[in-house]
Design a protein around this motif. Sequence first.
Motif, PDB file in Angstrom:
ATOM      1  N   ALA A  50       0.812  -1.219   0.000  1.00 30.21           N
ATOM      2  CA  ALA A  50       0.000   0.000   0.000  1.00 30.21           C
ATOM      3  C   ALA A  50       0.845   1.269   0.000  1.00 30.21           C
ATOM      4  O   ALA A  50       0.348   2.344  -0.364  1.00 30.21           O
ATOM      5  N   LEU A  51       2.106   1.176   0.379  1.00 29.66           N
ATOM      6  CA  LEU A  51       2.959   2.357   0.500  1.00 29.66           C
ATOM      7  C   LEU A  51       2.939   3.208  -0.767  1.00 29.66           C
ATOM      8  O   LEU A  51       2.736   4.423  -0.714  1.00 29.66           O
ATOM      9  N   LYS A  52       3.120   2.586  -1.926  1.00 32.61           N
ATOM     10  CA  LYS A  52       3.131   3.328  -3.191  1.00 32.61           C
ATOM     11  C   LYS A  52       1.780   3.306  -3.888  1.00 32.61           C
ATOM     12  O   LYS A  52       1.344   4.304  -4.460  1.00 32.61           O
ATOM     13  N   LYS A  53       1.098   2.163  -3.822  1.00 34.78           N
ATOM     14  CA  LYS A  53      -0.150   2.011  -4.570  1.00 34.78           C
ATOM     15  C   LYS A  53      -1.322   2.704  -3.885  1.00 34.78           C
ATOM     16  O   LYS A  53      -2.175   3.309  -4.546  1.00 34.78           O
ATOM     17  N   LEU A  54      -1.357   2.636  -2.540  1.00 38.19           N
ATOM     18  CA  LEU A  54      -2.495   3.161  -1.776  1.00 38.19           C
ATOM     19  C   LEU A  54      -2.002   3.947  -0.564  1.00 38.19           C
ATOM     20  O   LEU A  54      -2.179   3.533   0.584  1.00 38.19           O
ATOM     21  N   PRO A  55      -1.352   5.091  -0.795  1.00 33.68           N
ATOM     22  CA  PRO A  55      -0.765   5.837   0.332  1.00 33.68           C
ATOM     23  C   PRO A  55      -1.763   6.250   1.411  1.00 33.68           C
ATOM     24  O   PRO A  55      -1.412   6.283   2.590  1.00 33.68           O
ATOM     25  N   LEU A  56      -3.019   6.555   1.032  1.00 34.60           N
ATOM     26  CA  LEU A  56      -4.019   6.932   2.039  1.00 34.60           C
ATOM     27  C   LEU A  56      -4.294   5.775   2.985  1.00 34.60           C
ATOM     28  O   LEU A  56      -4.380   5.953   4.206  1.00 34.60           O
ATOM     29  N   TRP A  57      -4.408   4.575   2.458  1.00 26.08           N
ATOM     30  CA  TRP A  57      -4.660   3.384   3.272  1.00 26.08           C
ATOM     31  C   TRP A  57      -3.418   3.055   4.119  1.00 26.08           C
ATOM     32  O   TRP A  57      -3.539   2.618   5.252  1.00 26.08           O
ATOM     33  N   HIS A  58      -2.253   3.286   3.555  1.00 24.38           N
ATOM     34  CA  HIS A  58      -0.999   3.003   4.266  1.00 24.38           C
ATOM     35  C   HIS A  58      -0.856   3.880   5.507  1.00 24.38           C
ATOM     36  O   HIS A  58      -0.445   3.412   6.563  1.00 24.38           O
ATOM     37  N   LYS A  59      -1.217   5.165   5.369  1.00 23.71           N
ATOM     38  CA  LYS A  59      -0.969   6.093   6.480  1.00 23.71           C
ATOM     39  C   LYS A  59      -2.117   6.172   7.484  1.00 23.71           C
ATOM     40  O   LYS A  59      -1.952   6.728   8.574  1.00 23.71           O
ATOM     41  N   THR A  60      -3.293   5.615   7.143  1.00 20.19           N
ATOM     42  CA  THR A  60      -4.445   5.665   8.048  1.00 20.19           C
ATOM     43  C   THR A  60      -4.345   4.546   9.087  1.00 20.19           C
ATOM     44  O   THR A  60      -4.173   3.383   8.741  1.00 20.19           O
ATOM     45  N   SER A  61      -4.460   4.893  10.346  1.00 22.06           N
ATOM     46  CA  SER A  61      -4.342   3.890  11.407  1.00 22.06           C
ATOM     47  C   SER A  61      -5.573   2.990  11.452  1.00 22.06           C
ATOM     48  O   SER A  61      -6.680   3.411  11.114  1.00 22.06           O
ATOM     49  N   GLY A  62      -5.359   1.745  11.833  1.00 24.91           N
ATOM     50  CA  GLY A  62      -6.470   0.805  12.006  1.00 24.91           C
ATOM     51  C   GLY A  62      -7.006   0.204  10.728  1.00 24.91           C
ATOM     52  O   GLY A  62      -8.054  -0.454  10.734  1.00 24.91           O
ATOM     53  N   ILE A  63      -6.303   0.380   9.609  1.00 27.45           N
ATOM     54  CA  ILE A  63      -6.725  -0.218   8.340  1.00 27.45           C
ATOM     55  C   ILE A  63      -6.349  -1.693   8.336  1.00 27.45           C
ATOM     56  O   ILE A  63      -5.254  -2.078   8.761  1.00 27.45           O
ATOM     57  N   LEU A  64      -7.276  -2.536   7.877  1.00 25.04           N
ATOM     58  CA  LEU A  64      -6.992  -3.968   7.722  1.00 25.04           C
ATOM     59  C   LEU A  64      -6.893  -4.289   6.226  1.00 25.04           C
ATOM     60  O   LEU A  64      -7.685  -3.798   5.423  1.00 25.04           O
ATOM     61  N   PHE A  65      -5.913  -5.124   5.889  1.00 24.68           N
ATOM     62  CA  PHE A  65      -5.648  -5.434   4.486  1.00 24.68           C
ATOM     63  C   PHE A  65      -6.131  -6.840   4.131  1.00 24.68           C
ATOM     64  O   PHE A  65      -6.052  -7.756   4.944  1.00 24.68           O
ATOM     65  N   PRO A  66      -6.604  -7.004   2.897  1.00 26.11           N
ATOM     66  CA  PRO A  66      -7.146  -8.296   2.459  1.00 26.11           C
ATOM     67  C   PRO A  66      -6.038  -9.225   1.971  1.00 26.11           C
ATOM     68  O   PRO A  66      -4.845  -8.896   2.059  1.00 26.11           O
ATOM     69  N   LYS A  67      -6.439 -10.352   1.430  1.00 26.15           N
ATOM     70  CA  LYS A  67      -5.471 -11.296   0.870  1.00 26.15           C
ATOM     71  C   LYS A  67      -4.750 -10.663  -0.314  1.00 26.15           C
ATOM     72  O   LYS A  67      -5.252  -9.734  -0.948  1.00 26.15           O
ATOM     73  N   LYS A  68      -3.584 -11.216  -0.612  1.00 27.51           N
ATOM     74  CA  LYS A  68      -2.696 -10.662  -1.637  1.00 27.51           C
ATOM     75  C   LYS A  68      -3.410 -10.478  -2.975  1.00 27.51           C
ATOM     76  O   LYS A  68      -3.282  -9.439  -3.633  1.00 27.51           O
ATOM     77  N   ILE A  69      -4.204 -11.470  -3.406  1.00 27.97           N
ATOM     78  CA  ILE A  69      -4.863 -11.416  -4.713  1.00 27.97           C
ATOM     79  C   ILE A  69      -5.857 -10.256  -4.784  1.00 27.97           C
ATOM     80  O   ILE A  69      -5.978  -9.596  -5.816  1.00 27.97           O
ATOM     81  N   ASN A  70      -6.555  -9.966  -3.684  1.00 29.27           N
ATOM     82  CA  ASN A  70      -7.499  -8.848  -3.665  1.00 29.27           C
ATOM     83  C   ASN A  70      -6.777  -7.514  -3.788  1.00 29.27           C
ATOM     84  O   ASN A  70      -7.270  -6.578  -4.423  1.00 29.27           O
ATOM     85  N   LEU A  71      -5.605  -7.436  -3.187  1.00 31.35           N
ATOM     86  CA  LEU A  71      -4.815  -6.208  -3.240  1.00 31.35           C
ATOM     87  C   LEU A  71      -4.218  -6.000  -4.627  1.00 31.35           C
ATOM     88  O   LEU A  71      -4.137  -4.880  -5.130  1.00 31.35           O
TER      89      LEU A  71
END
Length: 392
Positions: A50-71
């Motif tokens: 998420a660092l490069k692809k989704l910076p808003l999600w990367h910097k927001t606290s408490g975000i949960l990430f899905p399985k690799k294929i969904n990302l």
Amino acid sequence: MNTVLLNKEVQDFIEENLTTNINSLILKGSPFKDITAQELAQQVEGKQKALKKLPLWHKTSGILFPKKINLEQTSSEATALYKTNLISGDTLIDLTGGFGIDCVYFSKKIKQVFHCEINNELSDLVAHNIKQLQINNIQTITGDSLEVLKKRNQKFDWIYVDPSRRNDAKGKVFLLNDCLPNVPKNLDFLFEYSDHILIKNSPILDITSTINELNHVKEIHVVAVNNEVKELLFILKKEHQGSISIKTSNITKEQIQEFNFDFGVPKVADYSEPKTFLYEPNAAILKSGAFNQIATDLNISKLHQHTHLYTSSEIVEKFPGRTFKIDAIVNYDKKKISKLLPNKKANITTRNFPESVAQIRKKTKIKDGGDIYLFFTTNIENKRIVILCSKH
């Protein structure tokens, strides 16, 4: 969704291990009682990506990430932002919500967005993340999106769909008819619920074949990020029978390179030997097939029918791609090339040439890098030539 992942000590652990190798993280096992090593690894890997692809999600606290294929399948923030310029109105339903990136950006432009996702776990995760992002105008719905449309029986300003390009029988597919949901098969049904449909397609799909599978196509957007085509976007309007506009965009940090033309309008390019300047169109233009259109519209010449490089005597400012000053031209001959490169270093590109870059490097011993650019290609006399350039 394992909510224990949200505990402060777990979130701290994820943050501290963002540079840790994922395999070694799994081998160490989980230091937390109610969390598996795989669950931890999924969050660490998700935040890394998420660092490069989704910076808003990367910097927001408490975000949960899905399985690799969904990302991997989700839009980037750059392409999601691009899509917000294509839609308007009060309501939009996303039939294939996934990780919800597009919905979050649609919500900045549309009053009420409906995120529809058949996977329970993913739907719950998106609902959680929407709260963390403090967004109030997205409603998550779990279930088969076509059934959801029937049940709600509501007219939307827009329907958005990103059909899955994998199925159990065929694996990776290359036709829209083989994707899920099958948009061509259900097109009349979808138009009962909206006059406007936006379809996100993979770059692997052929534009002409996809047009032939659909009706009422109004616009096609070929979207590249840093010269890599990421999405083909098809805009359908109910009852539209007119021309189809193709819009190409290459999004970089500095600018958005754009080139637009009408599909199916024949253009005839001029051909020429290399002149003073050499042009290489960006990936979005090459994917769109605008090989002759760009030559005629910008008044430049092609080097060969099958060589998608262009030339002119006068500079074309803001060309949508790379522009070079031609410094030398030689026939494809190892000795002649060696004389041009005293330090044996250059950036190599091949266009309409029988050998690959790797084969050329092996044969000529030219190392990668430096300020010299070599184009190995074919001219109008069907001769193999090498064009030595400097970046303009």
